[in-house]
Design a protein around this motif. Structure first.
Motif, mmCIF file in Angstrom:
data_model
loop_
_atom_site.group_PDB
_atom_site.id
_atom_site.type_symbol
_atom_site.label_atom_id
_atom_site.label_comp_id
_atom_site.label_asym_id
_atom_site.label_seq_id
_atom_site.Cartn_x
_atom_site.Cartn_y
_atom_site.Cartn_z
ATOM 1 N N ASN A 78 15.769 -0.814 12.817
ATOM 2 C CA ASN A 78 16.507 -0.157 11.737
ATOM 3 C C ASN A 78 15.501 0.481 10.779
ATOM 4 O O ASN A 78 14.297 0.197 10.850
ATOM 5 N N SER A 79 16.005 1.301 9.859
ATOM 6 C CA SER A 79 15.101 1.980 8.927
ATOM 7 C C SER A 79 14.347 0.992 8.037
ATOM 8 O O SER A 79 13.266 1.295 7.536
ATOM 9 N N ASP A 80 14.909 -0.201 7.843
ATOM 10 C CA ASP A 80 14.222 -1.200 7.004
ATOM 11 C C ASP A 80 13.236 -2.052 7.810
ATOM 12 O O ASP A 80 12.652 -2.995 7.280
ATOM 13 N N GLY A 81 13.077 -1.727 9.108
ATOM 14 C CA GLY A 81 12.115 -2.458 9.921
ATOM 15 C C GLY A 81 12.712 -3.620 10.699
ATOM 16 O O GLY A 81 12.056 -4.207 11.555
ATOM 17 N N LEU A 85 7.215 2.353 18.866
ATOM 18 C CA LEU A 85 7.285 1.720 17.539
ATOM 19 C C LEU A 85 6.018 0.946 17.198
ATOM 20 O O LEU A 85 5.772 0.632 16.037
ATOM 21 N N THR A 86 5.220 0.627 18.215
ATOM 22 C CA THR A 86 4.005 -0.149 17.958
ATOM 23 C C THR A 86 2.787 0.750 17.684
ATOM 24 O O THR A 86 1.698 0.246 17.420
ATOM 25 N N ALA A 87 2.999 2.066 17.754
ATOM 26 C CA ALA A 87 1.868 2.996 17.686
ATOM 27 C C ALA A 87 1.029 2.809 16.414
ATOM 28 O O ALA A 87 -0.196 2.922 16.452
ATOM 29 N N HIS A 88 1.703 2.502 15.296
ATOM 30 C CA HIS A 88 0.969 2.381 14.028
ATOM 31 C C HIS A 88 0.679 0.928 13.672
ATOM 32 O O HIS A 88 0.242 0.638 12.563
ATOM 33 N N VAL A 109 -4.786 0.708 4.658
ATOM 34 C CA VAL A 109 -4.667 1.986 3.951
ATOM 35 C C VAL A 109 -3.362 1.979 3.172
ATOM 36 O O VAL A 109 -2.478 1.159 3.445
ATOM 37 N N ARG A 110 -3.250 2.888 2.227
ATOM 38 C CA ARG A 110 -2.074 2.895 1.354
ATOM 39 C C ARG A 110 -0.764 3.029 2.138
ATOM 40 O O ARG A 110 0.256 2.464 1.772
ATOM 41 N N GLU A 111 -0.793 3.778 3.232
ATOM 42 C CA GLU A 111 0.442 4.069 3.977
ATOM 43 C C GLU A 111 0.866 2.906 4.868
ATOM 44 O O GLU A 111 1.995 2.899 5.383
ATOM 45 N N ALA A 112 -0.014 1.939 5.083
ATOM 46 C CA ALA A 112 0.305 0.847 6.012
ATOM 47 C C ALA A 112 1.257 -0.155 5.363
ATOM 48 O O ALA A 112 1.259 -0.334 4.147
ATOM 49 N N SER A 113 2.068 -0.797 6.196
ATOM 50 C CA SER A 113 2.879 -1.907 5.688
ATOM 51 C C SER A 113 2.136 -3.195 6.039
ATOM 52 O O SER A 113 1.517 -3.291 7.103
ATOM 53 N N MET A 114 2.202 -4.169 5.130
ATOM 54 C CA MET A 114 1.478 -5.425 5.383
ATOM 55 C C MET A 114 2.039 -6.113 6.611
ATOM 56 O O MET A 114 1.315 -6.755 7.361
ATOM 57 N N LYS A 115 3.349 -5.994 6.833
ATOM 58 C CA LYS A 115 3.976 -6.577 8.028
ATOM 59 C C LYS A 115 3.350 -5.988 9.301
ATOM 60 O O LYS A 115 3.047 -6.713 10.244
ATOM 61 N N ASP A 116 3.183 -4.661 9.306
ATOM 62 C CA ASP A 116 2.642 -4.018 10.506
ATOM 63 C C ASP A 116 1.165 -4.353 10.720
ATOM 64 O O ASP A 116 0.624 -4.150 11.806
ATOM 65 N N LEU A 117 0.496 -4.826 9.681
ATOM 66 C CA LEU A 117 -0.897 -5.271 9.843
ATOM 67 C C LEU A 117 -0.958 -6.713 10.345
ATOM 68 O O LEU A 117 -2.030 -7.221 10.658
ATOM 69 N N GLY A 118 0.203 -7.364 10.387
ATOM 70 C CA GLY A 118 0.251 -8.723 10.936
ATOM 71 C C GLY A 118 0.484 -9.805 9.896
ATOM 72 O O GLY A 118 0.439 -10.987 10.224
ATOM 73 N N THR A 137 18.334 -16.208 4.780
ATOM 74 C CA THR A 137 19.514 -15.676 4.075
ATOM 75 C C THR A 137 19.353 -14.182 3.819
ATOM 76 O O THR A 137 20.298 -13.399 3.996
ATOM 77 N N MET A 138 18.148 -13.764 3.401
ATOM 78 C CA MET A 138 17.889 -12.328 3.163
ATOM 79 C C MET A 138 18.186 -11.523 4.424
ATOM 80 O O MET A 138 18.833 -10.479 4.373
ATOM 81 N N LYS A 139 17.696 -12.020 5.567
ATOM 82 C CA LYS A 139 17.881 -11.289 6.826
ATOM 83 C C LYS A 139 19.358 -11.232 7.216
ATOM 84 O O LYS A 139 19.857 -10.183 7.629
ATOM 85 N N ALA A 140 20.037 -12.368 7.111
ATOM 86 C CA ALA A 140 21.449 -12.415 7.506
ATOM 87 C C ALA A 140 22.291 -11.519 6.610
ATOM 88 O O ALA A 140 23.172 -10.791 7.085
ATOM 89 N N MET A 141 22.016 -11.546 5.315
ATOM 90 C CA MET A 141 22.799 -10.737 4.374
ATOM 91 C C MET A 141 22.534 -9.245 4.551
ATOM 92 O O MET A 141 23.433 -8.420 4.395
ATOM 93 N N ARG A 142 21.286 -8.890 4.887
ATOM 94 C CA ARG A 142 20.955 -7.478 5.107
ATOM 95 C C ARG A 142 21.724 -6.953 6.317
ATOM 96 O O ARG A 142 22.274 -5.865 6.302
#
Lengths: 246, 84
Positions: free
Chosen positions: A88-91, A52-55, B30-39, A168-173
């Motif tokens: 999860n799919s939402d991260g 999961l950390t690859a990208h 890049v466009r495909e990156a998420s800001m969270k994953d960039l830190g 709250t956002m996290k708990a509700m999700r």
């Protein structure tokens, strides 16, 4: 050495403050929280987690590893077998059933919380470093009309409000699957009381839950936790007690 | 906002991202990156969006922002609102 001692002291204080803030919501034996340094070793992750950390950027991968490290410690403390914590799919973290939990990173620290209770549907935690004045433009985007104030009573106030919303956002999700926007949560801001009760404004939200939270500040950090309970299963332990500001 | 291209809007977002999150590698934005994953933290992301909106002089409906998953989604949204 001095810095390490200071950091160790801060971690302990923040962890105990979270525990104290959260204690009224769940019986002590059914939940646990950990706060630790925000950098972790990705080699300590399981193969599935490492994938999961690859990208991720290196800094984010180290944060991710730290979050899993603290989450595993929490699971271990609760007496559950330690298992990979995927996504999860939402991260959001995918906790091994029957646990509910949450992880938050900020300012070089990571906090993880998890718990199990038959009535508990979701837990959210948010940690924010308060290293500067809260950005004014960010407040316009995040806070509703009834939450904004012409002048904040103190610099930590908007941070606490922001942390309360994020938790709250996290708990509700986790509890409902709803991905709430900032405008769909209204926090009755009566700090410095530590408790808060969010009002959920999402059109598809049907109610039936007890949603309660606690927020506090310590050592330059704002920390909020929020728990969502099934109202039908709730046994009254979600009562906030006499100091609730609602 | 004048008629900025999608690429110019991307540059604005990238500039604020790398200003606010100083240790983000610009090459990784890049466009495909998420800001969270960039830190970026949650508050960093709010600030990046807010600063980009201010510079581009656009207002995005807040409800649209919670649906975004990557930088490209934010750039497209800012570009679309600016062109309307």
């Amino acid at each position: 050495m001095g810095e390490r001692l200071r950091q160790g002291c801060s971690l302990g204080v923040i962890a105990s403050l979270i525990e104290r803030t959260f204690a009224a919501m769940l019986p002590h034996e059914t939940w646990s929280v950990r706060v630790g340094p925000g950098g972790g070793d990705i080699l300590a992750l399981t193969a599935d987690e490492r994938e999961l950390t690859a990208h991720m950027a290196p800094r984010r991968a180290a944060q991710f590893a730290a979050g899993r490290r603290e989450a595993r410690a929490v699971i271990n403390r609760l007496g559950y077998p330690v298992a990979p914590i995927l996504r999860n799919s939402d991260g959001s973290p995918l906790w091994p059933p029957p646990l509910k939990g949450s992880i938050s990173h900020s300012g070089g620290l990571v906090a993880a919380v998890a718990g199990y209770d038959p009535a508990l549907l979701g837990i959210g935690i948010d940690l924010e470093a308060m290293g500067r004045l809260f950005p004014a433009g960010a407040g316009d985007l995040v806070f509703n009309q009834d939450e904004r104030q012409p002048r904040w009573p103190c610099p930590s106030f908007p941070y606490r409000l922001f942390s309360a919303k994020e938790a709250t956002m996290k708990a509700m999700r986790q509890a409902t699957g709803l991905r709430l926007g900032w405008e769909e949560i209204s926090i009755r801001a009566e700090f410095p009381g530590q408790r808060f009760v969010p009002n959920i404004l999402h059109q598809a939200y049907a109610g039936g839950h007890s949603v309660i939270g606690g927020v506090t500040t310590a050592h330059g950090f704002s920390v909020a936790v929020c728990a969502v309970f099934n109202l039908a299963q709730s046994t009254g332990k979600t009562d906030l007690g006499p100091d609730a500001r609602v | 906002m004048g008629q900025l291209s999608n690429e110019e809007v991307f540059s604005v977002v990238k500039k604020h991202l790398t200003d606010i999150c100083e240790d983000v590698d610009p090459a990784a934005v890049v466009r495909e990156a998420s800001m969270k994953d960039l830190g970026a933290s949650s508050l960093d992301i709010v600030e990046i969006v807010s600063c980009s909106m201010r510079e581009l002089r656009v207002r995005v409906p807040r409800a649209e922002l919670s649906k975004l998953t990557d930088i490209g989604g934010l750039v497209d949204l800012l570009h679309r609102v600016g062109a309307a």
